[in-house]
Design a protein around this motif. Structure first.
Motif, PDB file in Angstrom:
ATOM      1  N   SER A  17      -3.569   1.653  -3.684  1.00  0.00           N
ATOM      2  CA  SER A  17      -3.338   3.066  -3.400  1.00  0.00           C
ATOM      3  C   SER A  17      -4.673   3.724  -3.111  1.00  0.00           C
ATOM      4  CB  SER A  17      -2.666   3.758  -4.590  1.00  0.00           C
ATOM      5  OG  SER A  17      -2.426   5.122  -4.297  1.00  0.00           O
ATOM      6  N   LYS A  18      -4.725   4.483  -2.009  1.00  0.00           N
ATOM      7  CA  LYS A  18      -5.962   5.162  -1.580  1.00  0.00           C
ATOM      8  C   LYS A  18      -7.127   4.173  -1.505  1.00  0.00           C
ATOM      9  CE  LYS A  18      -4.499   9.636  -3.411  1.00  0.00           C
ATOM     10  NZ  LYS A  18      -4.763  10.735  -4.359  1.00  0.00           N
ATOM     11  N   MET A  63       0.830  -1.205   0.000  1.00  0.00           N
ATOM     12  CA  MET A  63       0.000   0.000   0.000  1.00  0.00           C
ATOM     13  C   MET A  63       0.860   1.249   0.000  1.00  0.00           C
ATOM     14  SD  MET A  63      -2.803  -1.393   2.750  1.00  0.00           S
ATOM     15  CE  MET A  63      -1.529  -2.146   3.743  1.00  0.00           C
ATOM     16  N   GLY A  64       0.441   2.229  -0.773  1.00  0.00           N
ATOM     17  CA  GLY A  64       1.205   3.469  -0.836  1.00  0.00           C
ATOM     18  C   GLY A  64       0.477   4.551  -1.615  1.00  0.00           C
ATOM     19  N   SER A  65       1.165   5.651  -1.821  1.00  0.00           N
ATOM     20  CA  SER A  65       0.563   6.796  -2.515  1.00  0.00           C
ATOM     21  C   SER A  65       0.870   6.750  -4.010  1.00  0.00           C
ATOM     22  CB  SER A  65       1.091   8.098  -1.916  1.00  0.00           C
ATOM     23  OG  SER A  65       2.505   8.149  -2.034  1.00  0.00           O
ATOM     24  N   THR A  66      -0.005   7.363  -4.794  1.00  0.00           N
ATOM     25  CA  THR A  66       0.154   7.447  -6.240  1.00  0.00           C
ATOM     26  C   THR A  66       0.013   8.911  -6.646  1.00  0.00           C
ATOM     27  OG1 THR A  66      -0.869   5.281  -6.472  1.00  0.00           O
ATOM     28  CG2 THR A  66      -0.676   6.593  -8.466  1.00  0.00           C
ATOM     29  N   VAL A  95       2.568   5.116 -10.744  1.00  0.00           N
ATOM     30  CA  VAL A  95       3.710   4.746  -9.914  1.00  0.00           C
ATOM     31  C   VAL A  95       3.245   4.780  -8.456  1.00  0.00           C
ATOM     32  CG1 VAL A  95       6.021   5.388  -9.120  1.00  0.00           C
ATOM     33  CG2 VAL A  95       5.382   5.676 -11.537  1.00  0.00           C
ATOM     34  N   VAL A  96       3.376   3.654  -7.761  1.00  0.00           N
ATOM     35  CA  VAL A  96       2.975   3.569  -6.361  1.00  0.00           C
ATOM     36  C   VAL A  96       4.228   3.559  -5.494  1.00  0.00           C
ATOM     37  CG1 VAL A  96       1.766   2.205  -4.607  1.00  0.00           C
ATOM     38  CG2 VAL A  96       0.901   2.266  -6.955  1.00  0.00           C
ATOM     39  N   VAL A  97       4.307   4.526  -4.587  1.00  0.00           N
ATOM     40  CA  VAL A  97       5.404   4.559  -3.621  1.00  0.00           C
ATOM     41  C   VAL A  97       4.936   3.794  -2.392  1.00  0.00           C
ATOM     42  CG1 VAL A  97       6.921   6.017  -2.235  1.00  0.00           C
ATOM     43  CG2 VAL A  97       6.167   6.784  -4.514  1.00  0.00           C
TER      44      VAL A  97
END
Length: 474
Positions: free
Chosen positions: A107-108, A22-25, A36-38
């Protein structure tokens, strides 16, 4: 009725690890039109048959899980998560296999892609698995076979026939397009897509019913519980009219694992003695709760009781007989909710009573009030009391938002009632000491506590009566 704590369930099927990155895009990749997902966090939860066992455990029953994993990190991680949740894990750790992993990138709270790592287990004939199954079978109440077509139960008739001979309830979640593999099963729980793969397209409900009845007769099923997503669940039994339960889901966030919840709740409800129509209703409500959650999820016994209460599956009235109350107490304890008990005459309800009861409610999840009947009030307060009848006093107390259930008692003290309920918290008001409270010894012996709350000064029924009499005298 909803106490599953004494039930033992054997789950056999394809286990897997559901993993989430899980991460931000914030940008699109220059290499291809993809986000791109960080990644800033990850989580791992049991999936497949392992999620069924998680549901069973969360609902308070004992779960035994049989499956195949590889001799790898994913298998070890899956076993550790399951064991930490109180599940009895029996894995064939096979050097010729790899643990199935479903890797999701999120993401989100939006799933962007799922990557599956799986070879399946169809090439493995696990003699150990069958031997362990045979050894565990006599000591369980239910057998659940969630088949995800990965190969763990590729010889599924072995498991069905053994359970049938042992007289166990068998519930199967099918995946194979040919339902002949599941013949002689008590209950089968396909979703709509699985059903039409097995029987062909259906133009309307009448054709669904017709083809389902043929399956029941040809393959010796007792029940088909057909899950239809937003259209709810169809309950189909031999030569009986189909009952259709509308979906109770008001908000659908993620359907992952909802079928596992239906399977688990349905099996447990039936084994607990709940009739099939009621059991499907309970499973339908449980699924509505799970689809509001993100990812592979379960429902706890406490959540189940809440949703049943909201949908009026609990008694609508909160003035109960002792028998009704004790049923509710069993359900509440199974949900691991804290029960608070207090008692009194409550002849003329006043501000002091209300503050006292509000404070008592804050000590737990459920507040039970024991009310002296008219004869016991007369003994305690004199021949001119009570002012209000038992029925009126109970209904008045029951109308308070802080009160869950009200019950009467006729004895001089509430000892017998307290002994039957065995509350977590026994509350008394005034200048008592905890040891002097009736029933304190019973509560403490069962791990509970006694709380003394201060009365609000200047408020009492006797004062109110004296004040009224004084006004009348003038």
């Amino acid at each position: 009725m909803y106490d599953f704590s004494k039930l033992k369930v054997l789950v056999v099927g394809d286990v897997m690890l559901d993993s989430y990155w899980m991460g931000s895009t914030k940008r699109i990749s220059p290499e291809a039109p993809v986000p791109v997902v960080v990644v800033d966090s990850e989580k791992h939860v049991p999936g497949g048959a392992a999620n069924v066992s998680m549901n069973i455990s969360a609902l308070g029953a004992t779960a035994h899980l049989l499956g195949i994993v590889g001799d790898d990190k994913a298998g070890k991680k899956l076993a550790k998560i399951l064991e930490s949740s109180g599940i009895n894990v029996f894995f064939d750790v096979n050097k010729n296999a790899k643990t199935i992993v479903k890797q999701r990138v999120v993401s989100k709270q939006q799933q962007l892609i799922r990557i599956d790592f799986e070879e399946g287990f169809k090439h493995i004939d696990s003699v150990w698995l069958k031997e362990k199954y045979t050894a565990l079978l006599p000591n369980v109440d239910i057998v659940i076979l969630p088949d995800y077509a990965k190969g763990t139960v590729h010889d599924i008739q072995y498991f069905i026939n053994a359970a049938r001979k042992a007289g166990k309830l068998i519930v199967v979640d099918p995946k194979l397009p040919d339902f002949t593999a599941y013949k002689n099963t008590n209950i089968i729980t396909p979703n709509y897509m699985e059903f039409i793969r097995a029987v062909g397209p259906c133009k309307d409900d009448q054709e669904i019913d017709s083809k389902a009845q043929k399956l029941i007769k040809d393959l010796n099923f007792d029940i088909i519980a057909l899950t239809r997503g937003k259209d709810g669940i169809d309950l189909i039994r031999k030569d009986k009219k189909t009952l259709r339960f509308k979906s109770m889901a008001e908000e659908v966030f993620d359907v992952t694992g909802a079928g596992d919840t239906v399977l688990s709740v349905l099996a447990l409800s039936l084994s607990a003695g709940i009739d099939i129509e009621h059991a499907v209703q309970v499973a339908n409500l449980a699924a509505a709760c799970v689809v509001k959650k993100f990812g592979t999820a379960t429902i706890s016994i406490k959540e189940l009781h809440r949703v049943l209460e909201l949908n009026k599956v609990f008694p609508e009235e909160n003035v109960l007989s002792r028998e009704q109350l004790l049923q509710c107490v069993v359900q509440t304890k199974a949900a691991r909710e804290k029960i608070v008990f207090t008692n009194g005459c409550f002849d003329i309800l006043h501000f002091g009573h209300i503050k006292y009861l509000q404070q008592a409610k804050q000590l737990g999840d459920r507040l039970i009030i024991g009310v002296n009947d008219d004869a016991s009030v007369k003994k305690l307060k004199g021949p001119s009391r009570p002012i209000n009848s038992l029925e009126h006093r109970m209904q008045t107390i029951a109308a308070l938002q802080c009160v869950d259930w009200v019950v009467s008692f006729s004895e001089d003290t509430p000892f017998n009632l307290i002994n039957a309920i065995k509350p977590d918290v026994l509350v008394k008001g005034g200048d008592y000491t905890p040891d002097a409270v009736v029933g304190a010894d019973v509560v403490k012996q069962n791990g509970g506590e006694v709380k003394i709350l201060e009365f609000v000064e200047g408020y009492s029924t006797s004062n109110i009566i004296n004040k009224i009499c004084g006004v009348l005298d003038k």
